[in-house]
Design a protein around this motif. Structure first.
Motif, short mmCIF file in Angstrom:
data_model
loop_
_atom_site.label_atom_id
_atom_site.label_comp_id
_atom_site.label_asym_id
_atom_site.label_seq_id
_atom_site.Cartn_x
_atom_site.Cartn_y
_atom_site.Cartn_z
N GLU A 56 0.82 -1.21 0.00
CA GLU A 56 0.00 0.00 0.00
C GLU A 56 0.86 1.27 0.00
O GLU A 56 0.53 2.26 -0.66
CB GLU A 56 -0.95 -0.01 1.20
CG GLU A 56 -1.94 1.13 1.17
CD GLU A 56 -2.97 1.05 2.27
OE1 GLU A 56 -3.39 2.13 2.73
OE2 GLU A 56 -3.38 -0.07 2.66
N GLU A 57 1.96 1.25 0.70
CA GLU A 57 2.87 2.40 0.75
C GLU A 57 3.40 2.71 -0.65
O GLU A 57 3.48 3.86 -1.08
CB GLU A 57 4.02 2.13 1.73
CG GLU A 57 5.05 3.23 1.81
CD GLU A 57 4.54 4.49 2.50
OE1 GLU A 57 5.19 5.53 2.33
OE2 GLU A 57 3.50 4.44 3.18
N TRP A 58 3.78 1.65 -1.40
CA TRP A 58 4.26 1.85 -2.76
C TRP A 58 3.17 2.45 -3.63
O TRP A 58 3.42 3.39 -4.38
CB TRP A 58 4.74 0.53 -3.38
CG TRP A 58 5.08 0.70 -4.83
CD1 TRP A 58 6.26 1.16 -5.34
CD2 TRP A 58 4.22 0.48 -5.94
NE1 TRP A 58 6.18 1.24 -6.72
CE2 TRP A 58 4.93 0.83 -7.11
CE3 TRP A 58 2.90 0.03 -6.08
CZ2 TRP A 58 4.38 0.73 -8.38
CZ3 TRP A 58 2.35 -0.07 -7.34
CH2 TRP A 58 3.09 0.28 -8.48
N LEU A 59 1.96 1.93 -3.51
CA LEU A 59 0.87 2.42 -4.36
C LEU A 59 0.55 3.87 -4.04
O LEU A 59 0.34 4.68 -4.94
CB LEU A 59 -0.37 1.54 -4.17
CG LEU A 59 -1.53 1.78 -5.13
CD1 LEU A 59 -1.08 1.68 -6.59
CD2 LEU A 59 -2.66 0.80 -4.86
N ARG A 60 0.57 4.23 -2.78
CA ARG A 60 0.24 5.61 -2.39
C ARG A 60 1.37 6.60 -2.68
O ARG A 60 1.12 7.70 -3.14
CB ARG A 60 -0.12 5.67 -0.90
CG ARG A 60 -1.44 5.04 -0.56
CD ARG A 60 -1.79 5.23 0.91
NE ARG A 60 -3.01 4.56 1.28
CZ ARG A 60 -4.23 5.07 1.12
NH1 ARG A 60 -4.39 6.27 0.58
NH2 ARG A 60 -5.30 4.39 1.49
#
Length: 117
Positions: A56-60
């Protein structure tokens, strides 16, 4: 974030329509996201994280790896889940057939593949 969602789709080797279906949105909505006409919702982010093991951190933010680390068993479960949810009958039938092999048949298959190398 929109470009990363498109990058994810391409990494998963999914067509826009199939990816949209997996995310429970329309292909038009996904197209709007990929072309920066709409924002990526928290719901879409959550589905990506759960269904495709996306970090999720990568996507955000773009920080970190695209995918969360997985064990070999988790990776296999995810791959089989992708195949069973897609439209490619060949892949589905191949997985089903492999699952039905006896130990002797696996040995024959190993020998055939080793001969191909």
């Amino acid at each position: 974030m929109n470009e990363r969602l498109k990058q994810l789709r391409k990494e998963l080797n999914m067509k826009q329509g199939d990816f949209a279906t997996a995310l429970s949105i329309s292909q038009g909505h996904l197209s709007d996201i990929e072309n920066n006409r709409k924002e990526v919702s928290d719901r879409v982010i959550s589905i990506c994280s759960l269904k495709f093991n996306v970090n999720e951190e990568w996507l955000r933010t773009g920080n970190g790896e695209m995918f969360n680390p997985m064990s070999e068993d988790e990776e296999l479960d995810l791959y089989v889940g992708r195949i069973s949810g897609g439209a490619d009958e060949f892949k589905k039938n191949l997985i089903k057939t492999l699952c039905k092999l006896s130990e002797d048949e696996w040995d024959v298959l190993k020998k055939i593949i080793s001969e191909m190398k």
